[in-house]
Scaffold this motif. Structure first.
Motif, PDB file in Angstrom:
ATOM      1  N   GLN A 269      -6.491   3.793  -9.026  1.00  0.00           N
ATOM      2  CA  GLN A 269      -6.991   4.421  -7.804  1.00  0.00           C
ATOM      3  C   GLN A 269      -8.481   4.146  -7.623  1.00  0.00           C
ATOM      4  O   GLN A 269      -8.942   3.847  -6.519  1.00  0.00           O
ATOM      5  CB  GLN A 269      -6.730   5.931  -7.849  1.00  0.00           C
ATOM      6  CG  GLN A 269      -5.267   6.299  -7.627  1.00  0.00           C
ATOM      7  CD  GLN A 269      -5.030   7.796  -7.699  1.00  0.00           C
ATOM      8  OE1 GLN A 269      -5.324   8.421  -8.717  1.00  0.00           O
ATOM      9  NE2 GLN A 269      -4.501   8.359  -6.640  1.00  0.00           N
TER      10      GLN A 269
ATOM     11  N   THR B 144      -3.362   1.943   1.434  1.00  0.00           N
ATOM     12  CA  THR B 144      -3.052   2.870   0.342  1.00  0.00           C
ATOM     13  C   THR B 144      -3.696   4.236   0.588  1.00  0.00           C
ATOM     14  O   THR B 144      -3.054   5.283   0.420  1.00  0.00           O
ATOM     15  CB  THR B 144      -3.544   2.294  -0.997  1.00  0.00           C
ATOM     16  OG1 THR B 144      -3.001   0.993  -1.178  1.00  0.00           O
ATOM     17  CG2 THR B 144      -3.104   3.173  -2.152  1.00  0.00           C
TER      18      THR B 144
ATOM     19  N   THR C  88     -10.111   1.621  -8.824  1.00  0.00           N
ATOM     20  CA  THR C  88     -10.296   0.194  -8.520  1.00  0.00           C
ATOM     21  C   THR C  88     -10.090  -0.086  -7.047  1.00  0.00           C
ATOM     22  O   THR C  88     -10.838  -0.862  -6.424  1.00  0.00           O
ATOM     23  CB  THR C  88      -9.301  -0.637  -9.356  1.00  0.00           C
ATOM     24  OG1 THR C  88      -9.472  -0.330 -10.732  1.00  0.00           O
ATOM     25  CG2 THR C  88      -9.518  -2.111  -9.128  1.00  0.00           C
ATOM     26  N   LEU C  89      -9.080   0.573  -6.460  1.00  0.00           N
ATOM     27  CA  LEU C  89      -8.846   0.373  -5.029  1.00  0.00           C
ATOM     28  C   LEU C  89     -10.003   0.901  -4.205  1.00  0.00           C
ATOM     29  O   LEU C  89     -10.421   0.281  -3.222  1.00  0.00           O
ATOM     30  CB  LEU C  89      -7.552   1.074  -4.619  1.00  0.00           C
ATOM     31  CG  LEU C  89      -6.255   0.336  -4.925  1.00  0.00           C
ATOM     32  CD1 LEU C  89      -5.062   1.195  -4.569  1.00  0.00           C
ATOM     33  CD2 LEU C  89      -6.197  -0.979  -4.142  1.00  0.00           C
TER      34      LEU C  89
ATOM     35  N   ALA D  27       2.316   1.702  -3.441  1.00  0.00           N
ATOM     36  CA  ALA D  27       1.262   2.144  -4.362  1.00  0.00           C
ATOM     37  C   ALA D  27       0.929   3.614  -4.152  1.00  0.00           C
ATOM     38  O   ALA D  27       0.770   4.380  -5.119  1.00  0.00           O
ATOM     39  CB  ALA D  27       0.013   1.285  -4.162  1.00  0.00           C
TER      40      ALA D  27
ATOM     41  N   THR E 134      -5.742  -8.603   0.569  1.00  0.00           N
ATOM     42  CA  THR E 134      -6.567  -7.948  -0.453  1.00  0.00           C
ATOM     43  C   THR E 134      -7.487  -6.901   0.145  1.00  0.00           C
ATOM     44  O   THR E 134      -7.571  -5.769  -0.345  1.00  0.00           O
ATOM     45  CB  THR E 134      -7.395  -9.002  -1.210  1.00  0.00           C
ATOM     46  OG1 THR E 134      -6.514  -9.964  -1.783  1.00  0.00           O
ATOM     47  CG2 THR E 134      -8.217  -8.352  -2.296  1.00  0.00           C
TER      48      THR E 134
ATOM     49  N   LEU F 181      -5.456  -3.865   1.748  1.00  0.00           N
ATOM     50  CA  LEU F 181      -4.647  -3.042   0.846  1.00  0.00           C
ATOM     51  C   LEU F 181      -5.269  -1.669   0.550  1.00  0.00           C
ATOM     52  O   LEU F 181      -4.554  -0.655   0.597  1.00  0.00           O
ATOM     53  CB  LEU F 181      -4.393  -3.813  -0.451  1.00  0.00           C
ATOM     54  CG  LEU F 181      -3.406  -3.192  -1.435  1.00  0.00           C
ATOM     55  CD1 LEU F 181      -2.060  -2.970  -0.760  1.00  0.00           C
ATOM     56  CD2 LEU F 181      -3.241  -4.092  -2.648  1.00  0.00           C
ATOM     57  N   PRO F 182      -6.571  -1.557   0.220  1.00  0.00           N
ATOM     58  CA  PRO F 182      -7.125  -0.218  -0.032  1.00  0.00           C
ATOM     59  C   PRO F 182      -7.004   0.716   1.167  1.00  0.00           C
ATOM     60  O   PRO F 182      -6.745   1.914   1.006  1.00  0.00           O
ATOM     61  CB  PRO F 182      -8.600  -0.512  -0.357  1.00  0.00           C
ATOM     62  CG  PRO F 182      -8.634  -1.925  -0.784  1.00  0.00           C
ATOM     63  CD  PRO F 182      -7.570  -2.622  -0.002  1.00  0.00           C
TER      64      PRO F 182
ATOM     65  N   LEU G 290     -12.843  -1.492  -4.409  1.00  0.00           N
ATOM     66  CA  LEU G 290     -12.589  -2.665  -3.574  1.00  0.00           C
ATOM     67  C   LEU G 290     -12.877  -2.380  -2.107  1.00  0.00           C
ATOM     68  O   LEU G 290     -13.393  -3.229  -1.376  1.00  0.00           O
ATOM     69  CB  LEU G 290     -11.124  -3.090  -3.746  1.00  0.00           C
ATOM     70  CG  LEU G 290     -10.694  -4.406  -3.110  1.00  0.00           C
ATOM     71  CD1 LEU G 290     -11.464  -5.558  -3.714  1.00  0.00           C
ATOM     72  CD2 LEU G 290      -9.203  -4.617  -3.291  1.00  0.00           C
TER      73      LEU G 290
ATOM     74  N   GLY H 193       0.815  -1.219   0.000  1.00  0.00           N
ATOM     75  CA  GLY H 193       0.000   0.000   0.000  1.00  0.00           C
ATOM     76  C   GLY H 193       0.840   1.257   0.000  1.00  0.00           C
ATOM     77  O   GLY H 193       0.508   2.241  -0.678  1.00  0.00           O
TER      78      GLY H 193
END
Length: 257
Positions: free
Chosen positions: A95, A142, A97-98, A79, A135, A138-139, A101, A76
């Protein structure tokens, strides 16, 4: 008006925290069913400690949470640095897509990952659970690091480059030290999210790999046992400590600006 405001916020806090307060109180109540206060005791914590299945599930949860938080924070952070300081094709799409999610319901993510792992022949257990927790963590890592980078002074990077630092040295010796509070906060947030997860874990853990939230869920199906109250109290305390530490780190960073 002050009385109305005080009453309004008191009702909100009571609604949020009275159930947790009752759970914590029953962890120290010698009455097994918590129907009345029969005196202070620590026997439920001793019973929890002597429950091998519960302790094994706790070890599994801590191992998955530690690994998932560490990997998600590293990926993260890299990214976030890439999104902030570099311009490349597809940056906006990644961005978005994250963000998608992060907003997606956990059950959708769990089913999607389950289908993917079955197609790839990945056995359900530690590794499938670890990949799933990375998974969904991660967002959050980030976004947390990206938020810290919004106020970052780009002239610091130019100054480092003018002094002869390479690109990797700029990131390692300038960017990462300044981001350390946000990185620690991201790790703590990810650790808490992974440790508390129920929905994703219920889909992606195998029969031979039990984790703490699912173990507690299976135990309360036939009634709340006092060991569950004790264990839940420890988890509440741990989550509270991690959240307080992350908030203090973020505030410290804001004051340092």
């Amino acid at each position: 008006m002050k009385i109305v405001r005080w009453l309004y916020f008191s009702l909100i806090f009571a609604y949020l925290y009275v159930p947790i307060a009752i759970l914590v109180g029953n962890a120290f109540n010698s009455n097994r069913y918590g129907l009345s206060w029969d005196g202070f005791t620590l026997q439920w914590f001793v019973a929890m400690w002597n429950n091998p299945g519960l302790m094994e599930a706790a070890k599994h949860s801590l191992a998955v949470a530690f690994c998932a938080a560490t990997v998600a924070t590293v990926i993260g952070a890299l990214a976030a640095i890439g999104f902030t300081f570099y311009r490349f094709t597809g940056r906006r799409m990644l961005q978005g897509t994250l963000m998608t999610l992060m907003m997606a319901p956990d059950i959708i993510l769990a089913i999607a990952l389950l289908v993917l792992f079955v197609m790839l022949g990945v056995s359900l257990g530690f590794w499938s659970l670890l990949l799933a927790h990375i998974t969904f963590c991660l967002p959050f890592t980030t976004m947390t690091v990206s938020a810290r980078l919004q106020g970052f002074d780009p002239f610091l990077l130019d100054a480092a480059r003018d002094l002869g630092a390479s690109e990797s040295q700029v990131i390692r010796r300038v960017v990462l030290p300044l981001l350390s509070p946000a990185l620690i906060a991201s790790w703590l947030l990810s650790f808490t999210l992974s440790l508390d997860d129920v929905i994703v874990s219920s889909f992606l853990t195998g029969p031979s790999f039990d984790v703490l939230p699912l173990k507690i869920f299976s135990m309360v199906k036939v009634g709340v046992k006092p060991e569950v109250n004790a264990l839940s109290t420890l988890m509440v305390a741990l989550s509270l400590v991690l959240v307080v530490i992350s908030q203090l780190l973020l505030k410290e960073k804001e004051h340092a600006r």
